[in-house]
Scaffold this motif. Structure first.
Motif, PDB file in Angstrom:
ATOM      1  N   HIS A 288      50.491 -19.596  61.268  1.00 12.49           N
ATOM      2  CA  HIS A 288      49.644 -18.961  62.052  1.00 12.49           C
ATOM      3  C   HIS A 288      49.158 -19.955  63.441  1.00 12.49           C
TER       4      HIS A 288
ATOM      5  N   GLN B 112      45.158 -13.770  64.393  1.00 10.80           N
ATOM      6  CA  GLN B 112      45.643 -14.910  63.608  1.00 10.80           C
ATOM      7  C   GLN B 112      44.799 -15.851  63.488  1.00 10.80           C
TER       8      GLN B 112
ATOM      9  N   ILE C 148      49.246  -8.489  57.097  1.00 11.95           N
ATOM     10  CA  ILE C 148      50.388  -9.084  58.074  1.00 11.95           C
ATOM     11  C   ILE C 148      51.635  -8.405  57.816  1.00 11.95           C
TER      12      ILE C 148
END
Length: 225
Positions: A80, A110, A207
């Motif tokens: 990330h 993120q 995600i």
């Protein structure tokens, strides 16, 4: 004479009532004793149950995550961070407003997840990856290029992206971010299959959903769909 008999009857009645009261009191005392004893045992049992609860809860908490959950957090944090670093380049280098908007959306999604996963690792007593690009190289399974983690860009890739601007940056950014997202999705699918910590598997699902949608969006920007 009648008055005398009446007095005797009242005296006898009072005596009978007094006797009955004593008998009832004795009965009540004897019948209450077992109950009181039972109540005492019951209270002790409840106390024992209460005292056992914290340790039971602790056992549940200790068993609420596994090695896969730790691996997911320790791997996804630097993953990330690199995506955020790439997104930070867009405002000053991208030509397309769509690319700039996408980069902002990626960072907005993120960056908070990095903080959340760092919190999990601290709570579990596990190492939080260093907050630097060099920290990624020290992660288990990483080679010296820093690119062995699925979808990660090498230092050379990142340096090349920094040197680009305009249309060239937009194209490279989209191509690199698609690969980056694909890697994150692979990691998230592994977490969903093998992880046991509810918040981590939930994040993995999010995600997969969000980054799959962004891959579709980026392919459209590249004219592939």
């Amino acid at each position: 004479m009648a008055s005398h008999r009446s007095l005797i009857r009242r005296t006898a009645a009072l005596a009978t009532a007094a006797t009955a009261t004593v008998v009832l009191a004795a009965c009540g005392s004897s019948s209450d004793s077992p109950s009181s004893s039972a109540s005492g045992h019951s209270g002790h049992d409840m106390g024992a149950m209460s005292s056992a609860s914290p340790s039971a809860s602790a056992s549940v908490a200790q068993g609420s995550h596994n090695a896969q959950d730790v691996m997911f957090a320790q791997g996804m944090i630097p993953h990330h961070r690199q995506a955020v670093a790439m997104a930070d380049l867009a405002p000053s280098r991208a030509k397309s407003q769509q690319v700039k908007d996408l980069a902002a959306k990626i960072k907005q999604a993120q960056a908070p997840e990095i903080n959340t996963m760092s919190g999990w690792l601290k709570a579990w007593g596990e190492k939080v990856p260093d907050d630097s690009m060099s920290g990624m190289k020290s992660m288990p399974g990483m080679d010296h290029s820093g690119s062995s983690m699925s979808g990660m860009m090498s230092d050379d890739d990142m340096n090349k992206l920094k040197d680009l601007s305009g249309d060239a940056f937009d194209k490279a950014f989209l191509q690199m971010m698609i690969s980056h997202h694909q890697g994150a999705i692979e990691m998230a699918k592994t977490e969903q299959a093998k992880g046991t910590y509810g918040p981590a598997t939930t994040m993995a699902k999010s995600i997969i959903t969000s980054q799959s949608a962004e891959i579709t969006e980026m392919n459209k920007m590249l004219g592939k769909q």
